[in-house]
Design a protein around this motif. Structure first.
Motif, short mmCIF file in Angstrom:
data_model
loop_
_atom_site.label_atom_id
_atom_site.label_comp_id
_atom_site.label_asym_id
_atom_site.label_seq_id
_atom_site.Cartn_x
_atom_site.Cartn_y
_atom_site.Cartn_z
N MET A 1 4.56 -71.43 116.61
CA MET A 1 3.43 -70.89 116.77
C MET A 1 3.59 -70.05 118.00
O MET A 1 4.13 -70.28 119.16
CB MET A 1 2.30 -72.21 117.20
N VAL A 2 2.44 -68.98 118.18
CA VAL A 2 2.76 -68.10 119.07
C VAL A 2 1.21 -67.89 119.87
O VAL A 2 0.47 -67.65 119.15
CB VAL A 2 3.16 -66.64 118.89
N LEU A 3 1.15 -68.27 121.08
CA LEU A 3 -0.05 -68.56 121.50
C LEU A 3 -0.33 -67.32 122.79
O LEU A 3 0.47 -67.17 123.55
CB LEU A 3 -0.29 -69.81 122.03
N GLY A 4 -1.35 -66.50 122.45
CA GLY A 4 -1.79 -65.47 123.46
C GLY A 4 -2.12 -66.09 124.78
O GLY A 4 -2.96 -66.87 124.83
N MET A 5 -1.55 -65.61 125.85
CA MET A 5 -1.79 -66.02 127.13
C MET A 5 -2.50 -65.05 128.27
O MET A 5 -1.85 -63.89 128.42
CB MET A 5 -0.53 -66.43 128.09
N PRO A 6 -3.84 -65.17 128.37
CA PRO A 6 -4.52 -64.27 129.09
C PRO A 6 -4.05 -63.97 130.41
O PRO A 6 -3.80 -65.10 131.27
CB PRO A 6 -5.82 -64.86 129.17
N VAL B 1 -6.36 -72.02 128.10
CA VAL B 1 -5.24 -71.90 126.91
C VAL B 1 -3.97 -72.78 127.48
O VAL B 1 -3.42 -73.27 126.38
CB VAL B 1 -4.79 -70.37 127.41
N VAL B 2 -3.98 -73.07 128.53
CA VAL B 2 -2.71 -73.82 128.95
C VAL B 2 -3.25 -75.13 128.43
O VAL B 2 -2.28 -76.24 127.90
CB VAL B 2 -2.52 -73.95 130.62
N GLY B 3 -4.21 -75.61 128.45
CA GLY B 3 -4.74 -76.95 127.95
C GLY B 3 -4.65 -77.12 126.54
O GLY B 3 -4.07 -78.14 125.80
N PHE B 4 -4.88 -75.74 125.76
CA PHE B 4 -4.49 -75.88 124.41
C PHE B 4 -3.27 -76.07 124.21
O PHE B 4 -2.96 -76.58 122.74
CB PHE B 4 -5.35 -74.75 123.70
N GLN B 5 -2.31 -75.34 124.86
CA GLN B 5 -0.92 -75.35 124.55
C GLN B 5 -0.42 -76.88 124.62
O GLN B 5 0.31 -77.11 123.61
CB GLN B 5 -0.09 -74.50 125.65
N ARG B 6 -0.75 -77.40 125.47
CA ARG B 6 -0.67 -78.82 125.70
C ARG B 6 -0.80 -79.71 124.29
O ARG B 6 -0.10 -80.49 124.09
CB ARG B 6 -1.11 -79.48 127.09
N LYS B 7 -2.16 -79.48 124.12
CA LYS B 7 -2.69 -79.97 122.74
C LYS B 7 -1.86 -79.86 121.48
O LYS B 7 -1.37 -80.59 120.73
CB LYS B 7 -4.04 -79.57 122.53
N LEU B 8 -1.49 -78.42 121.44
CA LEU B 8 -0.43 -78.04 120.20
C LEU B 8 0.89 -78.79 120.46
O LEU B 8 1.46 -79.22 119.34
CB LEU B 8 -0.24 -76.62 120.43
N VAL C 1 6.02 -73.69 120.49
CA VAL C 1 5.12 -73.23 120.93
C VAL C 1 5.45 -72.15 121.91
O VAL C 1 6.10 -72.31 122.68
CB VAL C 1 3.91 -73.81 121.51
N HIS C 2 5.38 -70.64 121.42
CA HIS C 2 5.58 -69.76 122.64
C HIS C 2 4.40 -69.02 122.88
O HIS C 2 3.49 -68.72 122.44
CB HIS C 2 6.55 -68.49 121.46
N LEU C 3 4.60 -68.57 124.21
CA LEU C 3 3.53 -67.78 124.97
C LEU C 3 3.74 -66.45 125.11
O LEU C 3 4.85 -65.99 125.34
CB LEU C 3 3.25 -68.45 126.30
N TYR D 1 5.36 -60.48 119.34
CA TYR D 1 6.27 -61.60 119.54
C TYR D 1 7.41 -61.39 118.43
O TYR D 1 8.41 -61.32 118.76
CB TYR D 1 5.67 -62.93 119.31
N LEU D 2 7.00 -60.92 117.11
CA LEU D 2 8.06 -60.49 116.06
C LEU D 2 8.95 -59.37 116.61
O LEU D 2 10.09 -59.58 116.69
CB LEU D 2 7.44 -60.31 114.77
#
Length: 139
Positions: free
Chosen positions: A53-58, A72-79, A88-90, A132-133
């Motif tokens: 999963m690739v998560l956009g970091m604002p 977003v950091v909190g959501f990353q932890r949940k993922l 999970v990549h930022l 990311y790709l």
């Protein structure tokens, strides 16, 4: 080879994108309410193999955190907790909403469609995932 999911996380809506099976092209997938995103992702992962999963970091223009960064950091932890076997990549998401608007304009979408925030979120997620790709191809 599993698919890769791109995520443009917001506290109200979450834009999602996904790669093709060969991980060459990213395309918009769905926009879901933030409180429903984990259940949506769980169902998706059960249907399709997902490698990452690739998560956009604002970030602000100067690279510092924004008001949304902590969410977003909190959501990353949940993922990472919900999907321990999936990386999970930022990815820096600066300018993705602007790029999404320009992409939709160039694609010929009518003004009403370009103003739909859900569409912008999906296209932003696709841009995050495509960047990311492209970054992987230089490694």
């Amino acid at each position: 080879m599993g698919r890769i999911i791109g995520i443009d996380y917001g506290t109200k809506r979450v834009g999602l994108a996904v790669t093709d099976a060969l991980q060459i092209i990213a395309g918009p997938l769905e926009t879901v309410h933030a409180q429903d995103v984990l259940s949506y992702l769980k169902a998706y992962v059960q249907r399709e193999p997902v490698e990452a999963m690739v998560l956009g970091m604002p970030r602000n223009l100067d690279g510092n955190a924004t008001d949304n960064t902590q969410h977003v950091v909190g959501f990353q932890r949940k993922l990472q907790k919900e999907f321990p076997g999936i990386q999970v990549h930022l990815v820096d998401e600066r300018f993705t909403s602007k790029m999404a608007q320009q992409t939709m304009l160039a694609g010929g979408l009518k003004k009403k469609a370009r103003q739909d925030k859900g569409t912008v979120d999906r296209v932003s997620a696709a841009i995050i995932l495509q960047s990311y790709l492209e970054s992987r191809s230089y490694i």
